[in-house]
Design an enzyme around this catalytic site. Structure first.
Site, short mmCIF file in Angstrom:
data_model
loop_
_atom_site.label_atom_id
_atom_site.label_comp_id
_atom_site.label_asym_id
_atom_site.label_seq_id
_atom_site.Cartn_x
_atom_site.Cartn_y
_atom_site.Cartn_z
CG HIS A 162 -2.35 0.28 0.72
ND1 HIS A 162 -2.94 -0.40 -0.32
CD2 HIS A 162 -3.23 1.21 1.12
CE1 HIS A 162 -4.12 0.10 -0.52
NE2 HIS A 162 -4.34 1.08 0.34
CD GLU A 205 -9.02 -8.34 -4.59
OE1 GLU A 205 -7.99 -7.70 -4.85
OE2 GLU A 205 -9.88 -7.93 -3.82
CG ASP A 252 -4.91 -8.70 -3.08
OD1 ASP A 252 -3.92 -8.99 -2.37
OD2 ASP A 252 -5.66 -7.74 -2.83
CB CYS A 309 -8.80 -2.01 -10.94
SG CYS A 309 -9.21 -3.21 -9.66
C1 PEP Z 1 -5.60 -5.55 -6.46
O1 PEP Z 1 -5.52 -6.39 -5.56
O2 PEP Z 1 -5.13 -5.72 -7.61
C2 PEP Z 1 -6.23 -4.25 -6.23
C3 PEP Z 1 -6.45 -3.41 -7.21
O3 PEP Z 1 -6.56 -3.92 -4.96
P1 PEP Z 1 -5.53 -3.51 -3.80
O4 PEP Z 1 -4.20 -3.25 -4.45
O5 PEP Z 1 -6.11 -2.32 -3.15
O6 PEP Z 1 -5.53 -4.73 -2.94
MG MG Z 2 -6.70 -6.30 -3.78
#
Ligand code: PEP
Ligand code: MG
Length: 588
Positions: A190, A433, A457, A504
């Site tokens: 993150h 994911e 993920d 995404c």
């Molecule tokens: C992902 O897991 O690809 C995603 C877009 O969500 P995050 O990175 O917030 O887990």
């Molecule tokens: Mg994710």
């Protein structure tokens, strides 16, 4: 002699500046007997007063620079500082034990932290970090040691740390912190995502860097390829300063780019580009970069760095801000994805041995109906003001999706009974994911109105590679045949039911993967705003028929390395022309 080190570049950009080392250490707290407790308590009050002045200044500065949302963390710290029970307990211990105030403060805060550690609530883990922060601030004053706070940085620096939590990253002064280098983390942790959102160049996974650098020493950081150079020679410094100028100029040109709407491929095929945002203020960045709405609004920021849960009204206002800023473009709001990597890193493993497989995301929400209800009510209320879509994270299969959706329907009934307006047809989708969601995508496609593949993920869970463990970061492989097949399977399941399938995860924002994803049939890509112009440009060079053919070829190749090489070859060939074109001298 300059020393080169290699890490993983996670946020592009170049910096040449002196180092500041951020260490989150505990204090050596002396213990001694005192004879005048009131004088000792007076020292405590002076420290409280000086810490209060500091926090008020930081609150005002942060509100002015980033808005009151980010400044709320300092308000929370002020509340801890001004807690009369806490102050009285420290004073009482000084009087009863006739001990120095540092020792009393240390004892009382440890007791608080221990009690808190027994409560397994995520938002309390952040409170834990806040208490440590306030105690550190007081200890700095009592022990008269030099403060080393990130928010107090006063000149351009490169920040070196073992790790940075999301709230520390978000609190950085973007003007002064020219780059970040940390020892741990991975591309999709993150903090790395936030560094990209804040457009601060960042390199992660540089082992022992905090021990190798001396504060004030010069460093070169290239956030694109992960190069870190200690004590760069004059020639190296000159070269990287020039590259920095070029990078900034190119970025300014892209920022002034007025391309809007979908990206258009060479054969005329449209590809929708949307923005991933972490903070409401980023909608404007996304629209400026040409996004068609928000493909992923990560709502975790509302829940981190505070003592309590955000109320429905506060959440509603934040979602409404985003909906209004999106100006009629769709906004995909992801319900709370707390847990896993999305906690302050110091405490993420505190309560669970295996947080990535633990009590997180949709599981946590379903187990906390009051929290989930407040968020869904707030999102639904915002849906009355513009096109909103609701997306559930970490869905493992149809039953879980149905539970979340049925809960949402119940919330809709409550709103209807209360005559509160909302969009009764709000589209509801799942992030894909987890491998079990891939394997049941054909069933999920009957229930969901859209899919969005979270490759960050999905790669973590399908390859069993913890996305925040730098020791195995090299195994995190978007080109793994297993990953490519999974993406293909999800797109096919979505197409068979005529629902949209977006991507995404970070793969969507890397121009290198555009041809592969589009060839597999993905026609909506959601990414950090800064990536949009680069991906748009890469897409303009592509052609549907050859992307399809290439994706079929990639699906038949049995080695990640071969797939990656082929992808890179094709990409390099296409971009050779772009790279050789001169960069305009000034932004339009
Ligand atoms: C992902 O897991 O690809 C995603 C877009 O969500 P995050 O990175 O917030 O887990
Ligand atoms: Mg994710």
């Amino acid at each position: 002699m300059e020393i080169r080190m290699q890490g993983l570049g996670v946020s592009p950009g170049i910096a040449v500046a002196p180092v500041i080392v951020h260490a989150r250490g505990r204090w050596h707290v002396p213990v001694y007997a005192i004879s005048n407790p009131e004088a000792e308590i007076e020292r405590f009050h002076l420290a409280l007063e000086s810490a209060r002045e500091d926090l008020l200044r930081l609150y005002a500065q942060t509100t002015a620079a980033l808005g009151s949302g980010h400044a709320a963390i300092f308000q929370a710290h002020l509340m801890i500082l001004d807690d009369p029970v806490f102050q009285e307990e420290v004073s009482e211990l000084v009087r009863s034990r006739l001990c120095n105030v540092e020792h009393a403060l240390d004892r009382v805060s440890r007791e608080y932290l221990e009690k808190m550690g027994q409560l397994a609530e995520f938002h309390l883990q952040d409170r834990h970090a806040d208490i440590l922060d306030v105690v550190d601030r007081l200890m700095e004053r009592l022990l008269a040691v030099q403060p080393r706070r990130l928010a107090d940085i006063e000149e351009p620096v490169i920040l070196v740390a073992r790790d940075l939590s999301p709230s520390e990253t978000v609190g950085l002064n973007r003007e002064l912190v020219q780059a970040i280098v940390v020892e741990v983390g991975s591309v999709t942790s993150h903090s790395a995502i936030l560094a990209r959102a804040l457009q601060i160049p960042a390199v992660i996974g540089v082992p022992s860097i905090t021990a190798k650098v001396i504060p004030g020493q010069f460093l070169v950081v290239d956030g694109s390829d992960g190069t870190v150079i200690l004590d760069p020679e004059p020639n190296t410094q000159r070269r990287y300063r020039q590259e920095r100028e070029t990078f900034l100029r190119r970025q300014a040109v892209y920022a002034g780019d007025t391309s809007r709407g979908p990206a258009i491929m060479a054969d005329g095929q449209a590809v929708i580009l949307q923005a991933n945002i972490e903070l409401p203020a980023e909608v404007a960045h996304g629209l400026r970069a040409g996004a068609t709405g928000v493909g992923l609004f990560r709502t975790e920021y509302l829940f981190l760095g505070r003592n309590d849960l955000p109320r429905e009204q506060e959440q509603f206002e934040a979602y409404l801000d985003v909906v209004r800023a999106a100006n009629g473009q769709p906004v995909t709001i992801r319900t709370l994805d707390i847990g896993g990597d999305k906690l302050s890193s110091a405490f993420s493993a505190y309560h669970e041995a295996n947080p990535q497989l633990g009590w997180r995301a949709i599981r946590y929400c379903l187990a906390h109906p009051e929290l989930f209800r407040a968020q869904l009510r707030a999102i639904l209320r915002a849906s009355a003001f513009g096109p909103v879509r609701i997306m559930f994270p970490l869905v493992t299969g149809p039953d879980e999706f149905r539970r979340a959706r049925d809960f949402m329907k119940q919330v809709m009934l409550e709103l209807r009974d209360e005559n509160i307006p909302f969009d009764a047809n709000v589209p509801v989708g799942a992030m894909i994911e987890v491998p079990s969601a891939v394997m049941t995508a054909d069933i999920l496609a009957r229930e969901c109105q859209f899919f969005s593949i979270g490759t960050n993920d999905l790669i973590q869970y399908s390859l069993a590679v913890d996305r925040v463990n730098e020791k195995i970061a090299h195994l995190y492989d978007p080109c793994h045949p297993g990953v490519i097949r999974m993406i293909a399977q999800v797109v096919n399941a979505a197409n068979a039911r005529g629902i949209e399938c977006a991507v995404c995860g970070e793969m969507a924002g890397d121009p290198l993967y555009a041809e592969l994803l589009i060839g597999l049939g993905v026609l909506t890509l959601s990414m950090a705003p800064v990536a949009i112009p680069f991906v748009r440009e890469a897409i303009s060079e592509l052609d549907t028929a050859s992307a399809r053919q290439f994706a079929l070829q990639a699906l038949s190749i049995d080695s990640s390395e071969d797939i990656r090489n082929l992808l890179a070859q094709r990409y390099t060939k296409r971009t050779a022309r772009l790279n050789s074109s001169p960069v305009p001298e000034t932004a339009p």
